[in-house]
Design an enzyme around this catalytic site. Structure first.
Site, PDB file in Angstrom:
ATOM      1  CB  CYS A   1      -1.020  -0.046   1.113  1.00 15.64           C
ATOM      2  SG  CYS A   1      -2.522   1.310   0.902  1.00 15.64           S
TER       3      CYS A   1
ATOM      4  NE  ARG B   1      -9.430   5.210   2.672  1.00 13.90           N
ATOM      5  CZ  ARG B   1      -8.360   5.652   2.722  1.00 13.90           C
ATOM      6  NH1 ARG B   1      -7.945   7.129   2.659  1.00 13.90           N
ATOM      7  NH2 ARG B   1      -7.178   4.826   2.823  1.00 13.90           N
TER       8      ARG B   1
ATOM      9  CG  HIS C   1      -3.499  -3.192   4.052  1.00 19.69           C
ATOM     10  ND1 HIS C   1      -2.354  -3.014   4.476  1.00 19.69           N
ATOM     11  CD2 HIS C   1      -3.865  -2.254   3.261  1.00 19.69           C
ATOM     12  CE1 HIS C   1      -2.015  -1.696   3.995  1.00 19.69           C
ATOM     13  NE2 HIS C   1      -3.135  -1.116   3.403  1.00 19.69           N
TER      14      HIS C   1
END
Length: 240
Positions: free
Chosen positions: A94, A128, A191
């Site tokens: 990320c 997002r 993640h």
């Protein structure tokens, strides 16, 4: 055989338990009788890439990435670029992935000049991209993970995506790509952490590190019955 890992900024870039990737790497190597050590490379601490076989950097928030830029540009950026070009295995998650690129342009127009180790850039948006997702590498490895990022990443010349999307957004939600791949460097938005969920991908990284250091090697197979069941459960619940 001995593998040394450099864990960059473990105290600042550990969003969603990214240090679990270090645990997965070390456990799967030790299960095969491979000696492994991990050094934590924090702010203000220099390192020589010649001393390491695998580099890892996790993800963080935009503020943390901004703070780390000055530290990176005091020599770590040079060592990271040397590591990449020499074929060391490098996994970046990320925010750590984004910092390998040319720049990050925030949604309000602020420009952050990044390392430029690889040819790509990222632009932030207010909305997002969040959720469980999955993608497939060129080896046919299906990878499940969790993404949460406002940055949209666009790849340039000389690099390829880590994978193509099965479900989710990936790099930008537009072109069906996820992550970046160049030599033995891998960047991803996954993640979760990514490696405990995806044992085949973990073994790919280990094999590449061993080959880069020792030449041709063949990993001893491990019993991955539980790991494969866990990954399939994620696929069944959230992806397919």
């Amino acid at each position: 055989m001995m593998i040394k890992i450099a864990h960059l900024y473990p105290d600042m870039l550990n969003l969603y338990g990214d240090r679990g990737n270090i645990i997965a790497l070390t456990q799967r190597m030790r299960a095969r009788g491979i000696d492994v050590s991990v050094d934590q490379i924090t702010m203000g601490k220099s390192f020589n890439t010649d001393d390491y076989d695998i580099l890892f950097v996790g993800g963080g928030q935009d503020f943390e990435q901004d703070v780390l830029l000055d530290d990176l540009k005091k020599g770590k950026d040079i060592e990271i670029k040397r590591a990449i070009e020499s074929g060391k295995v490098f996994l970046a998650i990320c925010g750590g992935y984004q910092m390998l690129g040319k720049y990050y342009k925030t949604y309000d127009g602020k420009m952050l000049e990044y390392m430029g180790a690889l040819d790509f850039y990222t632009e932030g948006k207010e909305e997002r991209m969040i959720g469980n997702y999955a993608f497939k590498t060129k080896e046919g490895i299906e990878i499940v993970g969790f993404e949460n990022h406002s940055g949209r990443t666009y790849l340039g010349k000389g690099v390829e995506p880590l994978g193509t999307m099965i479900k989710g957004y990936g790099n930008n939600g537009e072109d069906g790509t996820e992550g970046v791949r160049y030599k033995n460097t891998f960047g991803t938005y996954s993640h979760g952490p990514i490696l405990p969920k995806n044992s085949k991908f973990t073994d790919l990284l280990i094999e590449l590190a061993l080959k880069n250091k020792y030449g041709d090697v063949e990993l001893t197979p491990l019993d991955d019955t539980l790991e494969q069941k866990a990954q399939q459960q994620v696929m069944n619940l959230y992806i397919k």
